[in-house]
Write an enzyme that holds these catalytic residues in place. Structure first.
Site, PDB file in Angstrom:
ATOM      1  N   GLY A  42       7.981   0.450   3.854  1.00 51.72           N
ATOM      2  CA  GLY A  42       6.857   0.549   2.918  1.00 51.72           C
ATOM      3  C   GLY A  42       7.199   0.482   1.446  1.00 51.72           C
ATOM      4  N   GLU A  97      10.208   5.767  -2.556  1.00 50.28           N
ATOM      5  CA  GLU A  97       9.310   5.960  -1.409  1.00 50.28           C
ATOM      6  C   GLU A  97       7.939   5.337  -1.716  1.00 50.28           C
ATOM      7  OE1 GLU A  97       8.600   6.194   1.483  1.00 50.28           O
ATOM      8  OE2 GLU A  97       9.010   8.138   2.362  1.00 50.28           O
ATOM      9  N   ASP A 101       3.107  12.109   1.873  1.00 51.96           N
ATOM     10  CA  ASP A 101       1.887  12.579   2.533  1.00 51.96           C
ATOM     11  C   ASP A 101       2.094  14.044   2.921  1.00 51.96           C
ATOM     12  OD1 ASP A 101       0.228  12.857   5.209  1.00 51.96           O
ATOM     13  OD2 ASP A 101      -0.603  11.107   4.209  1.00 51.96           O
ATOM     14  N   PHE A 150      -6.510   7.214   4.215  1.00 53.09           N
ATOM     15  CA  PHE A 150      -5.492   6.295   4.711  1.00 53.09           C
ATOM     16  C   PHE A 150      -5.535   5.010   3.884  1.00 53.09           C
ATOM     17  CE2 PHE A 150      -3.610   3.158   7.533  1.00 53.09           C
ATOM     18  CZ  PHE A 150      -2.462   3.832   7.925  1.00 53.09           C
ATOM     19  N   VAL A 151      -4.396   4.631   3.307  1.00 49.32           N
ATOM     20  CA  VAL A 151      -4.365   3.452   2.440  1.00 49.32           C
ATOM     21  C   VAL A 151      -3.373   2.400   2.951  1.00 49.32           C
ATOM     22  CG1 VAL A 151      -5.124   4.604   0.317  1.00 49.32           C
ATOM     23  CG2 VAL A 151      -2.691   4.603   0.889  1.00 49.32           C
ATOM     24  N   ASP A 157       1.274  -0.022   5.415  1.00 46.66           N
ATOM     25  CA  ASP A 157       0.727  -0.788   6.535  1.00 46.66           C
ATOM     26  C   ASP A 157      -0.219   0.018   7.394  1.00 46.66           C
ATOM     27  OD1 ASP A 157       2.825   0.923   7.619  1.00 46.66           O
ATOM     28  OD2 ASP A 157       2.631  -0.248   9.457  1.00 46.66           O
TER      29      ASP A 157
HETATM   30  P1  IMP Z   1       5.084  12.131   5.236  1.00 44.63           P
HETATM   31  O1  IMP Z   1       6.372  12.396   5.956  1.00 44.63           O
HETATM   32  O2  IMP Z   1       3.918  12.730   5.989  1.00 44.63           O
HETATM   33  O3  IMP Z   1       5.092  12.542   3.789  1.00 44.63           O
HETATM   34  O4  IMP Z   1       4.777  10.598   5.342  1.00 44.63           O
HETATM   35  C1  IMP Z   1       5.494   9.636   4.698  1.00 44.63           C
HETATM   36  C2  IMP Z   1       5.324   8.293   5.385  1.00 44.63           C
HETATM   37  O5  IMP Z   1       4.098   8.198   6.119  1.00 44.63           O
HETATM   38  C3  IMP Z   1       5.225   7.206   4.351  1.00 44.63           C
HETATM   39  O6  IMP Z   1       6.499   6.724   4.001  1.00 44.63           O
HETATM   40  C4  IMP Z   1       4.387   6.156   5.044  1.00 44.63           C
HETATM   41  O7  IMP Z   1       5.194   5.305   5.823  1.00 44.63           O
HETATM   42  C5  IMP Z   1       3.487   6.934   5.972  1.00 44.63           C
HETATM   43  N1  IMP Z   1       2.147   7.123   5.384  1.00 44.63           N
HETATM   44  C6  IMP Z   1       1.618   8.253   4.868  1.00 44.63           C
HETATM   45  N2  IMP Z   1       0.354   8.073   4.438  1.00 44.63           N
HETATM   46  C7  IMP Z   1       0.069   6.769   4.673  1.00 44.63           C
HETATM   47  C8  IMP Z   1      -1.108   5.941   4.418  1.00 44.63           C
HETATM   48  O8  IMP Z   1      -2.148   6.377   3.885  1.00 44.63           O
HETATM   49  N3  IMP Z   1      -0.986   4.635   4.779  1.00 44.63           N
HETATM   50  C9  IMP Z   1       0.115   4.099   5.361  1.00 44.63           C
HETATM   51  N4  IMP Z   1       1.225   4.838   5.607  1.00 44.63           N
HETATM   52  C10 IMP Z   1       1.204   6.154   5.272  1.00 44.63           C
END
Ligand code: IMP
Length: 178
Positions: A42, A97, A101, A150-151, A157
């Site tokens: 990403g 990054e 999220d 969700f984006v 993706d």
């Molecule tokens: P975290 O571990 O929950 O902080 O998530 C990080 C990873 O989740 C990111 O590097 C993305 O690959 C994926 N992710 C989180 N939110 C989104 C979204 O809204 N769209 C697409 N991928 C997401």
């Protein structure tokens, strides 16, 4: 339910903010070489634009982790699928990054990379969803804070689709007359 994409951040907005982050990083780190460590897949467009806008010596490397694997929700654990190639000991490392999220991925990476003794370790994330945080996460450079939606686009993706969009867009429900 049908849904369509609505632009949240335009190409111009993204490019301007990436330039600001590039300048800030160089100011904060000084003249020494900087290793941009891209979290695949990403963050790849963000890395490419950031690197081109930075002055001085810039190196890049790639790491791939999995916590989502295709869905729209985190699986709750992080696995390293591809480790970086450089020995990062003594280097100024910036984890690049796409989005923070829950905070799980970035926490895990920071913990792991700290054990490898870089001279400094920072995180630059294009996006952050503060309302989605379940793990306290330290992120030094945030492009944009967005709400908990969700984006896709600019690397992000939905099951591998939409990564090529030059902007960031959100899914919104379509009215039945659409
Ligand atoms: P975290 O571990 O929950 O902080 O998530 C990080 C990873 O989740 C990111 O590097 C993305 O690959 C994926 N992710 C989180 N939110 C989104 C979204 O809204 N769209 C697409 N991928 C997401």
């Amino acid at each position: 339910m049908t849904e369509h994409l609505e632009i949240l951040l335009s190409e111009d907005q993204i490019q301007n903010r990436v330039s600001e982050i590039a300048t800030q990083l160089r100011q904060d780190i000084g003249d020494e070489p900087i290793l941009l460590l891209c979290v695949l897949k990403g963050a790849f467009p963000f890395l490419a634009d950031l690197a081109k806008k930075m002055t001085g010596e810039v190196l890049f490397d790639f790491i791939q982790v999995s916590s989502w694997e295709g869905g729209r929700e985190s699986k709750g654990s992080v696995r390293i699928k591809k480790d970086h190639d450089f020995d990062i000991k003594g280097m100024h490392v910036v984890i690049v990054e796409d989005i923070v999220d829950s905070g799980l991925t970035i926490n895990h990476l920071r913990e792991l990379l700290t054990t490898r003794q870089p001279a400094s370790l920072r995180v630059a994330s294009l996006l952050s969803k503060p309302d989605a945080r379940t793990h306290e996460a330290q992120v030094e450079y945030i492009g944009f804070e967005i709400s908990n939606v969700f984006v896709v686009g600019y690397g992000l993706d939905d099951d591998e689709r939409y990564r090529n969009l030059p902007y960031v867009a959100a899914f919104v429900p379509s009215s039945t007359s659409d």
